[in-house]
Design a protein around this motif. Structure first.
Motif, short mmCIF file in Angstrom:
data_model
loop_
_atom_site.label_atom_id
_atom_site.label_comp_id
_atom_site.label_asym_id
_atom_site.label_seq_id
_atom_site.Cartn_x
_atom_site.Cartn_y
_atom_site.Cartn_z
N GLU A 130 0.83 -1.20 0.00
CA GLU A 130 0.00 0.00 0.00
C GLU A 130 0.86 1.25 0.00
O GLU A 130 0.52 2.26 -0.64
N GLN A 131 1.98 1.20 0.69
CA GLN A 131 2.89 2.34 0.72
C GLN A 131 3.52 2.57 -0.66
O GLN A 131 3.72 3.72 -1.08
N VAL A 132 3.82 1.49 -1.35
CA VAL A 132 4.39 1.61 -2.70
C VAL A 132 3.38 2.27 -3.64
O VAL A 132 3.73 3.16 -4.43
N LEU A 133 2.12 1.86 -3.55
CA LEU A 133 1.08 2.48 -4.37
C LEU A 133 0.92 3.96 -4.03
O LEU A 133 0.72 4.80 -4.92
N LYS A 134 1.04 4.27 -2.76
CA LYS A 134 0.93 5.66 -2.32
C LYS A 134 2.09 6.49 -2.88
O LYS A 134 1.91 7.64 -3.29
N LEU A 135 3.29 5.90 -2.92
CA LEU A 135 4.46 6.60 -3.47
C LEU A 135 4.27 6.88 -4.96
O LEU A 135 4.61 7.97 -5.45
N GLN A 136 3.71 5.92 -5.68
CA GLN A 136 3.45 6.13 -7.11
C GLN A 136 2.50 7.29 -7.33
O GLN A 136 2.71 8.13 -8.21
#
Length: 342
Positions: free
Chosen positions: A327-333
């Motif tokens: 979820e954090q990776v998606l948020k970074l994108q």
């Protein structure tokens, strides 16, 4: 050849044979008895259908022999056709054919998807992991029983194609021309070589990764067109040694790669072209504070910088190697795309 196309071919052959009997009968009666083509067609029709208004008395001896041959041939072909059609319906081939066509239509709409060749333990695990990361995945497997088991288990989350991946037609059905990547996971190195060679010929730009069982076949797979070749046995051996000698480190790595409950993931996030052209420093972006990810490295122009300093400038086209939850990776994108205020 798959089961559905085999059943359809048998039905088509039956109909073609029946058509041949009609044509031979029409020409035969026209030549032997001198009938008009319409009368010849009518004679063939009542003969094959066994309707017959009465026994023809004006037929010549040759005509009677010819009629007997037509009757025997038509009965044989009709029985053959009926048996094929019945088998096609009773064995559920119609439903399979409809389901396959529905799948093929779905695949035709896909672009930049991934194809996994082989639905064994390795292939199915790869497909599941990629599916969890919201990528479209098509699995190619020729074992019908294995496909049935996986279809029941996955509940429709993945797309399965039944067929031999070493055949060009099967890869075409999987949408290889529009795929962005293919992973060859067949147990036999020779089969993987054929798959890689065929796939590379059909899509020059697609990224291809293949497993290899025997080290002597690594170069062959590379020559065939594989971008990366993974020696499963060798990697497994190194991991077992590391697990024995460095169990703490391996436990940490497992927490990164382990599937199941959400764990840490080591991901590459590409900086979009919409990012400010002059770039921004990591200090200004404050990714760890805003997103909660750990930045392991940056990649710019093919050069990797591990443990980058706060003054490192990030520009469009660069990549960030980060550690954190999915979820954090998606948020970074979303953050880099500007969907979230920087």
């Amino acid at each position: 050849m798959n089961e559905e196309s085999g059943g359809m071919k048998q039905i088509v052959v039956s109909l073609l044979l029946l058509l041949c009997v009609f044509l031979i009968g029409i020409f035969g009666y026209s030549i032997i008895e001198g009938y008009h083509p319409i009368d010849s067609f009518f004679m063939v029709m009542i003969t094959i259908s066994t309707v017959g208004y009465s026994t023809p008395t004006d037929l010549t001896e040759a005509g009677k022999v010819f009629t007997s041959i037509i009757i025997l041939a038509s009965i044989t072909i009709v029985v053959y056709a009926v048996s094929n059609i019945t088998a096609f319906l009773v064995e559920g081939r119609v439903n399979k054919l409809i389901r396959r066509r529905r799948i093929l239509k779905t695949i035709q709409k896909l672009e930049n998807h991934f194809i996994v060749i082989g639905a064994g333990d390795l292939g199915s695990t790869i497909a599941n992991e990629m599916s969890k990361r919201n990528y479209d995945v098509v699995i190619v497997e020729k074992r019908e029983e294995r496909l049935r088991d996986l279809t029941k288990k996955e509940g429709g989350k993945l797309i399965f194609i039944s067929g031999d991946a070493t055949e060009e037609e099967t890869l075409k059905s999987a949408g290889v021309d529009k795929a962005q990547g293919l992973l060859a996971c067949l147990p036999d190195d020779v089969d993987n070589i054929f798959v890689v060679l065929t796939a590379r010929g059909m899509n020059k730009n697609m990224k291809i990764i293949s497993k290899v069982t025997h080290a002597e076949n690594i170069n062959k797979l590379s020559y065939a067109g594989a971008d990366k070749v993974i020696p499963i046995q060798e990697i497994g051996a190194h991991r077992m040694v590391a697990m024995m000698l460095n169990p703490t480190i391996i436990g940490f790595l497992d927490s990164i790669s382990q599937s199941g409950s959400l764990q840490l993931r080591f991901e590459e996030v590409r900086v979009p072209e919409s990012f400010p052209e002059k770039g921004q420093t990591l200090e200004a972006l404050r990714i760890p504070q805003k997103i909660g990810l750990i930045i392991i490295a940056t990649v710019s122009g093919g050069v990797s910088k591990f443990n980058p300093s706060a003054s490192t400038v990030v520009k469009p086209g660069d990549s960030l190697m980060v550690l954190g939850g999915h979820e954090q990776v998606l948020k970074l994108q979303s953050f880099l795309n500007g969907d979230i205020e920087r």
